[in-house]
Design an enzyme around this catalytic site. Structure first.
Site, mmCIF file in Angstrom:
data_model
loop_
_atom_site.group_PDB
_atom_site.id
_atom_site.type_symbol
_atom_site.label_atom_id
_atom_site.label_comp_id
_atom_site.label_asym_id
_atom_site.label_seq_id
_atom_site.Cartn_x
_atom_site.Cartn_y
_atom_site.Cartn_z
ATOM 1 N N LYS A 1 -9.426 7.592 3.313
ATOM 2 C CA LYS A 1 -9.947 6.218 3.304
ATOM 3 C C LYS A 1 -11.257 6.087 4.081
ATOM 4 O O LYS A 1 -11.955 5.084 3.919
ATOM 5 C CB LYS A 1 -8.902 5.262 3.872
ATOM 6 C CG LYS A 1 -7.636 5.142 3.031
ATOM 7 C CD LYS A 1 -6.643 4.185 3.660
ATOM 8 C CE LYS A 1 -5.345 4.118 2.878
ATOM 9 N NZ LYS A 1 -4.524 5.331 3.038
ATOM 10 N N HIS B 1 -9.684 1.511 1.392
ATOM 11 C CA HIS B 1 -8.246 1.427 1.164
ATOM 12 C C HIS B 1 -7.975 0.882 -0.230
ATOM 13 O O HIS B 1 -8.203 -0.286 -0.508
ATOM 14 C CB HIS B 1 -7.614 0.525 2.227
ATOM 15 C CG HIS B 1 -6.131 0.644 2.278
ATOM 16 N ND1 HIS B 1 -5.380 1.088 1.220
ATOM 17 C CD2 HIS B 1 -5.250 0.377 3.277
ATOM 18 C CE1 HIS B 1 -4.111 1.090 1.562
ATOM 19 N NE2 HIS B 1 -4.001 0.662 2.803
ATOM 20 N N GLU C 1 0.762 5.730 13.535
ATOM 21 C CA GLU C 1 1.049 6.824 12.616
ATOM 22 C C GLU C 1 0.932 8.170 13.314
ATOM 23 O O GLU C 1 1.780 9.060 13.133
ATOM 24 C CB GLU C 1 0.089 6.790 11.429
ATOM 25 C CG GLU C 1 0.325 7.926 10.438
ATOM 26 C CD GLU C 1 -0.652 7.932 9.274
ATOM 27 O OE1 GLU C 1 -0.370 8.629 8.272
ATOM 28 O OE2 GLU C 1 -1.694 7.256 9.357
ATOM 29 N N CYS D 1 0.800 -1.226 0.000
ATOM 30 C CA CYS D 1 0.000 0.000 0.000
ATOM 31 C C CYS D 1 0.830 1.272 0.000
ATOM 32 O O CYS D 1 0.283 2.368 0.018
ATOM 33 C CB CYS D 1 -0.950 -0.025 1.180
ATOM 34 S SG CYS D 1 -2.007 -1.466 1.084
ATOM 35 N N HIS E 1 -2.187 8.201 6.269
ATOM 36 C CA HIS E 1 -2.463 6.845 5.771
ATOM 37 C C HIS E 1 -3.764 6.349 6.390
ATOM 38 O O HIS E 1 -4.594 5.767 5.704
ATOM 39 C CB HIS E 1 -1.296 5.924 6.126
ATOM 40 C CG HIS E 1 -1.377 4.582 5.498
ATOM 41 N ND1 HIS E 1 -1.461 4.396 4.135
ATOM 42 C CD2 HIS E 1 -1.385 3.339 6.040
ATOM 43 C CE1 HIS E 1 -1.518 3.099 3.866
ATOM 44 N NE2 HIS E 1 -1.481 2.431 5.002
ATOM 45 N N PHE F 1 2.654 -3.414 3.774
ATOM 46 C CA PHE F 1 3.139 -4.685 4.317
ATOM 47 C C PHE F 1 4.631 -4.830 4.032
ATOM 48 O O PHE F 1 5.105 -4.454 2.962
ATOM 49 C CB PHE F 1 2.411 -5.848 3.637
ATOM 50 C CG PHE F 1 1.122 -6.252 4.291
ATOM 51 C CD1 PHE F 1 0.618 -5.572 5.375
ATOM 52 C CD2 PHE F 1 0.412 -7.337 3.795
ATOM 53 C CE1 PHE F 1 -0.571 -5.965 5.957
ATOM 54 C CE2 PHE F 1 -0.785 -7.746 4.372
ATOM 55 C CZ PHE F 1 -1.272 -7.050 5.459
#
Length: 494
Positions: A416, A421, A396, A245, A385, A480
């Site tokens: 999002k 997402h 975050e 992502c 994010h 990831f």
């Protein structure tokens, strides 16, 4: 996703055990600012070391770090050959394929999250997503190819060609230009997932002779960049990046560096994804990373809210035309905003969990500002994010607080919350949202903010849009594997 905050860096899968104190047999390092100044490798159990110490992986490495002393005010790039501006934008989204419609829906706090009807999801524990409907590639992809292509590539080609149109780089104009100086980097996290799944199904049910000849070409992740270049004749730097992502931001960072090094004048850059299909949804359910709010899909994505329970899948494509200022001025191109800089780092910690100390993300933000020639005090907007995961959102936020000591003028929001997402496309769609915030002076809300986490002390633009003149903005994307990426945008000033 991961890094310090991502859809699957939710802390719900492969939960890491925090470790303190020494790292048994691992590399011990001290840092001066972000530069490693001393490193010592220690043998394990008395065995001789070849320079690497192999042990069971530490759950959270302790790394000493301190802020670099400020010697002088940061300086932004002045060379028009190296300054990188945005001259076009294109997207495919749950709100359609028009930039203004997309952003207006965001400003109004509309949710694009609905029950899945593309396939029968009735037996799935998660039955909703940011599914795109009524998508048309008419005028952008010929009918024969359109029927064959995986949606991942359809979205990317349409978004890329729309971005070129927006930059006044239509087919007739491109024919007059040196197309060896124009490149493409359109990445994806998952690739042609439908094409891949169909190929595997054919193999299992009918045998290898029934596999489509398009199985491999339409599955591999480089095909977004390749197909767009084939259609437009763009012969400059061309490849794809796949960092889950964080993909689109990695692409922006790489593209800008091609321009800065003089290897290209123009780059068509972004991310594309189409994973709202059985394998994609089922795979993320297996990760235990998705919200299961099936009775209220539109309220499921709720970054920083106490009642969040995971991220919501989305899809689409977001593409920018990045161009040297010199090239843009020479051809009289519309200049929408300026890309000031960016950075990429790795947590080096865990496949899906964020670092508990936040160093990977905070150092990425710091490095992005250094690359941009911007001080933390100049930043007053963060497109976060913010995936609506339990661990990721707070991790975050903690990293943001480490870098920005005075947050009284900063606003952050989570795109999002409305579109879900987009995985490899997320950074592209959010870059466009960030640039529209710069252009319009309005920030879209973070919706479903009903019960804000007490630790979140920065204005998240809850539920209702706010007017805000953006000085410098950053857009965060994490993936990831611990991939962290931050890009920096600002209004263009000659």
């Amino acid at each position: 996703m991961a890094g310090i905050a991502g859809p699957c860096s939710s802390g719900v899968l492969f939960r890491a055990r925090e470790a303190g104190g020494s790292i048994n047999g691992a590399s011990m390092a001290q840092f001066d600012g972000l530069r490693q100044v001393e490193s010592m490798h220690m043998p394990v159990n008395g065995n001789k070391s070849n320079g690497f110490a192999f042990t069971s992986a530490p759950k959270c490495r302790t790394i000493k770090a301190m802020a670099s002393p400020t010697v002088s005010a940061p300086k932004r790039e002045k060379d028009p050959k190296k300054r990188t501006v945005i001259t076009g934008m294109g997207l495919v989204s749950v709100f359609g394929s028009d930039i203004d419609t997309f952003y207006n829906n965001l400003l109004e706090g509309e949710s694009g999250i609905t029950l899945i009807d593309r396939f029968d999801a009735s037996n799935f524990s998660v039955r909703f997503a940011g599914q795109i409907r009524d998508f048309s590639s008419k005028g952008y992809i010929d009918g024969k190819n359109d029927r064959r292509l995986d949606d991942c590539w359809r979205y990317g080609i349409v978004a890329g060609k729309k971005a070129l149109e927006d930059a006044n780089l239509g087919p007739q104009v491109l024919e007059t230009m040196d197309r060896t100086r124009i490149g493409v980097i359109v990445g994806t996290g998952m690739g042609g997932l439908t094409a891949f799944s169909a190929g595997v199904e054919s193999l299992i049910q009918k045998g290898y002779k029934k596999i489509s000849p398009f199985f491999i070409p339409y599955s591999i992740t480089n095909m977004g960049s390749a197909l767009l270049a084939i259609d437009t004749g763009l012969m400059g730097p061309n490849y794809s990046i796949s960092t889950a992502c964080a993909t689109a931001n990695y692409c922006f960072y790489a593209a800008a560096n091609h321009i800065r090094r003089g290897e290209a004048d123009i780059m068509v850059v972004g991310g594309t994804e189409a994973a709202v299909m059985p394998t994609g949804v089922g795979g993320f359910i297996a990760c235990r990373a998705l919200s299961q709010r099936n009775d209220e899909p539109h309220r499921a994505s709720r970054p920083w809210d106490k009642d969040r329970d995971g991220f919501v899948m989305g899809e689409g494509a977001g593409v920018l035309v990045m161009e040297s200022l010199e090239s843009a001025l020479n051809r009289g191109a519309p200049i929408i905003a300026e890309y000031l800089g960016g950075a990429v780092t790795c947590d080096a910690h865990h496949m899906t969990d964020p670092r508990s100390d936040g160093l990977g993300v905070s150092s990425c933000i710091t490095k992005s500002l250094e690359d941009a020639g911007v001080s933390p005090e100049e930043v007053n907007y963060v497109n976060a994010h913010a995936t609506s995961t339990l661990a990721g959102d707070l991790a975050e936020f903690s990293a943001i607080k480490k870098v920005f000591k005075d947050t009284s003028e900063i606003k952050i929001n989570g795109t999002k919350s409305m579109i879900g997402h987009g995985l490899g496309a997320a950074g592209g769609l959010e870059a466009i949202a960030t640039i529209k915030a710069i252009n319009t002076g309005w920030l879209h809300p973070t919706i479903n903010q009903d019960n804000l986490e007490p630790a979140v002390t920065i204005d998240t633009v809850p539920n209702v849009k706010k007017q805000h003149e953006v000085n410098v903005a950053i857009s965060n994307s994490f993936g990831f594997g611990g991939h962290n990426s931050v890009v920096v945008f600002a209004p263009f000033s000659p």
